[in-house]
Scaffold this active site. Structure first.
Site, short mmCIF file in Angstrom:
data_model
loop_
_atom_site.label_atom_id
_atom_site.label_comp_id
_atom_site.label_asym_id
_atom_site.label_seq_id
_atom_site.Cartn_x
_atom_site.Cartn_y
_atom_site.Cartn_z
NE ARG A 36 -4.31 -1.47 1.93
CZ ARG A 36 -5.21 -1.79 2.83
NH1 ARG A 36 -4.98 -1.58 4.11
NH2 ARG A 36 -6.37 -2.32 2.46
N GLY A 341 -7.15 -8.99 1.15
CA GLY A 341 -5.96 -9.21 1.99
C GLY A 341 -5.26 -10.54 1.75
N GLY A 364 -11.76 -4.67 2.11
CA GLY A 364 -13.21 -4.47 2.20
C GLY A 364 -13.74 -3.59 1.08
C1 3PG Z 1 -8.44 -2.10 5.20
O1 3PG Z 1 -7.37 -2.53 5.62
O2 3PG Z 1 -9.34 -2.84 4.76
C2 3PG Z 1 -8.65 -0.61 5.13
O3 3PG Z 1 -7.49 0.08 5.44
C3 3PG Z 1 -9.79 -0.19 6.00
O4 3PG Z 1 -9.52 -0.45 7.34
P1 3PG Z 1 -10.72 -0.64 8.36
O5 3PG Z 1 -11.40 -1.92 7.98
O6 3PG Z 1 -10.12 -0.68 9.73
O7 3PG Z 1 -11.65 0.55 8.20
MG MG Z 2 -10.72 -4.29 6.86
#
Ligand code: 3PG
Ligand code: MG
Length: 392
Positions: A36, A341, A364
């Site tokens: 990222r 992820g 997400g």
């Molecule tokens: C992620 O890693 O999916 C994003 O950075 C969003 O993070 P969060 O789910 O803590 O809002």
């Molecule tokens: Mg997340």
């Protein structure tokens, strides 16, 4: 996609505030995946080269709001950025009082989730962010599904708000896959739970020519066909959903599988026909015949969308299905997009980042966009563009 873009604006001498997604895994102060951060660099470099006074902000993890917590400090990111950009990066906590000054080339605001009101998109906090810039740039695709003060509210109140190049690239790559894909289109949806991917499966099953499911999701589909899954991860409450999805899409399910007796690296791996899985077995990967079928399907694809692993690729004995997918995508001439992820961890492990047409930085956000949801941080940029165009 009708949004003002950063690359359309003159940034010279402007105070440019860029929302990044620097939410990266950090263990004992060490960044274990920098994807990222690397993805954010071209935008930052562009703004610097254009003569902007650059301020960056991001969340990191999910700390308790309203107070500083050393474990979630953004400082390791500043150190990393300094090395990559070869430019001083100054972290500022009390940015509401001490505005970033022009002596600092790059200012990085401390973790936005330390600020009271961030998560609820508090107007006063959003206005404070907006007040420290001339131009707000949303470049955090990974956080674009969050309606928070640093992703949504600030875009509403900043003098000018626009989309950064990374956000634009992410949306273009996904639109290319979702709106007008070259055929045949194949989607791979893996991972442990069908319940978390149901909306994606529903949406994507209307668009694809072939759906491949993997992991615990595949087990639920096998059970839905009446096949034995033993002790495997399987969500029996979702069998009806699996059957509905199967009735409208061609789904490639494994005919042979690698099973173990328990979920551990040391369990012995046994190859079985899917129909012969016993009550003691745990399905942990596709078998070689099924993996070969996956590869043949992917090689012929015009478009590939990949989210989620096929087996427990973290354990070498059960990595074949996921590795075959990674290799087949590398060798495919089709347009391919991977996101999420676990998928990125697999892309990293098999070293194919450069061989996929586009690797998304979203987890997400990627899933929600594929589900067809509107991302709040994108919606506000689009609505401002509409309003400003009308006012002209
Ligand atoms: C992620 O890693 O999916 C994003 O950075 C969003 O993070 P969060 O789910 O803590 O809002
Ligand atoms: Mg997340």
């Amino acid at each position: 996609m009708k949004m003002l873009k950063m690359t359309d604006l003159c940034l010279k001498d402007k105070r440019v505030l860029i929302r990044e997604d620097f939410n990266v895994p950090i263990r004992n102060g060490i960044i274990s995946s920098d994807a990222r951060i690397l993805a954010a660099i071209p935008t930052i470099q562009y703004a610097l080269d254009a003569g902007a006074k650059v301020t960056l902000m991001s969340h990191l993890g999910r700390p308790v709001e309203g107070k500083f917590d050393h474990d979630y400090s953004i400082k390791p990111i500043a150190d990393y950025l300094e090395k990559l950009l070869k430019t001083k990066v100054t972290v500022i906590s009390d940015w509401k009082k001490n505005l970033p000054n022009s002596d600092c080339k790059i200012t990085l605001l401390e973790n936005v989730r330390f600020n009271q009101g961030e998560n609820i998109n508090q107007t006063s906090l959003a206005k404070s962010y907006a007040s420290i810039c001339d131009i707000f740039v949303m470049d955090a695709f990974g956080a674009a599904h969050r309606s928070q003060a640093s992703t949504h509210g600030v875009a509403k109140y900043a003098p000018v708000s626009c989309a950064g190049p990374l956000l634009v690239r992410e949306l273009e790559a996904l639109d290319k896959v979702l709106e007008n894909p070259s055929r045949p289109m194949v989607a791979i949806v893996g991972g442990s739970k069908i319940s978390t991917k149901l909306a994606v499966l529903e949406k994507i099953s209307d668009k694809v020519d072939q759906l491949i499911v993997g992991g615990g999701i595949a087990n639920t589909f096998l059970a839905a066909k009446g096949l034995p899954v033993g002790k495997s991860l399987c969500e029996y409450d979702f069998i009806v959903d699996a059957q509905r999805i199967m009735s409208k899409t061609d789904i490639l399910l494994p005919t042979d599988v690698m099973v173990g007796r328990e979920f551990s690296e040391s369990t012995s791996a046994t190859l079985k026909e899917t129909a012969e899985v016993s009550s003691e077995d745990m399905i942990l990967d596709f078998g070689p015949v099924s993996a070969k079928k996956l590869a043949e399907t992917l090689i012929k694809a015009g478009t590939i969308l990949w989210n989620g692993p096929i087996g427990v690729f973290e354990f070498q004995k059960f990595e074949t299905g996921t590795r075959v997918i990674a290799e087949a995508i590398s060798n495919s001439i089709g347009y391919s997009v991977a996101g999420g992820g676990d998928t990125l961890a697999a892309v990293d492990k098999f070293g194919i980042t450069d061989k996929i047409s586009y690797v998304s930085t979203g987890g997400g956000a990627f899933l929600e966009y594929v589900e067809g949801k509107t991302l709040p941080a994108v919606e506000i940029l689009e609505s401002r563009f509409g309003a400003e165009t009308l006012a002209d």
